[in-house]
Design a protein around this motif. Structure first.
Motif, PDB file in Angstrom:
ATOM      1  N   ASP A  28      35.272 -25.604  33.132  1.00 33.21           N
ATOM      2  CA  ASP A  28      36.274 -25.337  32.108  1.00 33.21           C
ATOM      3  C   ASP A  28      37.661 -25.609  32.686  1.00 33.21           C
ATOM      4  O   ASP A  28      37.787 -26.200  33.764  1.00 33.21           O
ATOM      5  CB  ASP A  28      36.158 -23.898  31.582  1.00 33.21           C
ATOM      6  CG  ASP A  28      36.204 -22.856  32.697  1.00 33.21           C
ATOM      7  OD1 ASP A  28      36.834 -23.128  33.740  1.00 33.21           O
ATOM      8  OD2 ASP A  28      35.625 -21.765  32.529  1.00 33.21           O
ATOM      9  N   SER A  58      27.632 -19.412  36.540  1.00 30.35           N
ATOM     10  CA  SER A  58      26.527 -20.058  35.817  1.00 30.35           C
ATOM     11  C   SER A  58      26.734 -20.066  34.307  1.00 30.35           C
ATOM     12  O   SER A  58      27.320 -19.144  33.736  1.00 30.35           O
ATOM     13  CB  SER A  58      25.216 -19.342  36.136  1.00 30.35           C
ATOM     14  OG  SER A  58      24.158 -19.834  35.340  1.00 30.35           O
ATOM     15  N   GLN A  59      26.217 -21.090  33.672  1.00 35.30           N
ATOM     16  CA  GLN A  59      26.258 -21.184  32.210  1.00 35.30           C
ATOM     17  C   GLN A  59      25.369 -20.133  31.550  1.00 35.30           C
ATOM     18  O   GLN A  59      25.487 -19.881  30.351  1.00 35.30           O
ATOM     19  CB  GLN A  59      25.812 -22.581  31.768  1.00 35.30           C
ATOM     20  CG  GLN A  59      26.739 -23.703  32.202  1.00 35.30           C
ATOM     21  CD  GLN A  59      26.209 -25.076  31.824  1.00 35.30           C
ATOM     22  OE1 GLN A  59      25.231 -25.204  31.096  1.00 35.30           O
ATOM     23  NE2 GLN A  59      26.861 -26.118  32.321  1.00 35.30           N
ATOM     24  N   THR A  60      24.477 -19.539  32.312  1.00 36.93           N
ATOM     25  CA  THR A  60      23.561 -18.542  31.752  1.00 36.93           C
ATOM     26  C   THR A  60      23.863 -17.129  32.243  1.00 36.93           C
ATOM     27  O   THR A  60      23.063 -16.225  32.063  1.00 36.93           O
ATOM     28  CB  THR A  60      22.102 -18.892  32.096  1.00 36.93           C
ATOM     29  OG1 THR A  60      21.965 -18.999  33.523  1.00 36.93           O
ATOM     30  CG2 THR A  60      21.700 -20.206  31.453  1.00 36.93           C
ATOM     31  N   MET A  96      29.235 -23.513  35.190  1.00 36.07           N
ATOM     32  CA  MET A  96      30.275 -23.672  34.172  1.00 36.07           C
ATOM     33  C   MET A  96      31.350 -24.640  34.635  1.00 36.07           C
ATOM     34  O   MET A  96      31.677 -24.718  35.822  1.00 36.07           O
ATOM     35  CB  MET A  96      30.910 -22.326  33.836  1.00 36.07           C
ATOM     36  CG  MET A  96      30.020 -21.396  33.056  1.00 36.07           C
ATOM     37  SD  MET A  96      30.919 -19.977  32.368  1.00 36.07           S
ATOM     38  CE  MET A  96      31.223 -19.019  33.856  1.00 36.07           C
TER      39      MET A  96
END
Length: 266
Positions: free
Chosen positions: A242, A206-208, A240
């Protein structure tokens, strides 16, 4: 590296007093994050207070209902602990997967969750097992402790002293590790409480930061089996993306790692 003053505290009280005296103090646990950013001159603490040798912060205690790990206990000691292996085998397994032997012999559970790296392993266990993080000031529930990337409920100068894990009826952890860092590209911890509730968490996705996964929890509460997760779909929104993996890739990994964690659960 900028100039700093190193202190080796012998008690929590001494550590907090030293912290208060410095103009920009930092606590040092295993040092895997702090020392690295200091070497890159991205941090310049006036004082570094080492917590790793404080006797009161090292050790593991287990009862029929709870496993309590003191904050400066190393990953290696958690992984090798007969008490942890018996009470919560998934927690010992998780610790055995962290980094490499050098990291496991130096890194600590308190340092890991205080840093709250979004790809760290321990936050997944703390949140999935509904642990309680105790500090020199208070007790914080896992649901309130993690507050985003590298962010926690800890106040300035507050020190984690213990982490208490309720013993689960069943728990499992599986991760897809980054080949170099051994951090979790995605890792999932699943736990069924003795009361029959289910909690499932994902790290590295997760982005958080660490997160609970409601779809997995609902499916496993109805049927604790890997096949119960066959039909679920993990939404990629908020995950996420990347060079190591897209959000869609991580969404698929959450499902796959959850199934593996259930198969391996004890």
């Amino acid at each position: 590296m900028y100039e700093t003053t190193y202190h080796r505290a012998t008690s929590v009280d001494e550590a907090t007093a030293l912290f208060a005296k410095g103009s920009e103090s930092k606590y040092l646990a295993g040092g895997h994050t702090l020392l690295a950013v200091m070497k890159q001159r991205l941090a310049s603490p006036s004082d570094v207070i080492d917590l790793a040798r404080i006797p009161g912060l090292i050790g593991i205690e287990a009862s029929a209902d709870t496993v309590t790990i003191k904050a400066a206990t190393t990953h290696y000691d958690v992984a090798q602990s007969a008490a942890v292996q018996k009470a919560i085998p998934a927690l010992a397994h998780l610790a055995s997967l962290i980094g490499d032997p050098a990291v496991r012999h130096r890194g600590t559970i308190g340092g890991s969750i205080a840093n709250n790296d979004p790809a760290a392993d321990y936050p997944a266990a703390v949140l999935a097992l509904g642990a309680t993080v105790k500090t020199n000031k208070r007790s914080i529930s896992a649901d309130d402790f993690f507050q985003g990337l590298f962010a926690t409920a800890l106040e300035e100068g507050e020190i984690i002293t213990t982490v208490s894990f309720p013993v689960a009826a069943k728990a499992g952890y599986s991760k897809f590790p980054h080949p170099a860092s051994r951090f979790a590209l995605t890792g999932v911890f699943v736990a069924r409480t003795r009361a029959g509730d289910v909690r499932a968490t994902a790290t590295g996705a997760s982005q958080t930061g660490v997160m609970r996964v409601a779809a997995i929890e609902a499916a496993l509460k109805a049927n604790w089996s890997a096949s119960a997760l066959d039909g679920i779909k993990i939404v990629a929104d908020g995950l996420m993306s990347d060079i190591h993996g897209s959000a869609d890739y991580r969404a698929n990994l959450i499902k796959v790692m959850a199934q593996r964690a259930v198969v391996e659960s004890k």
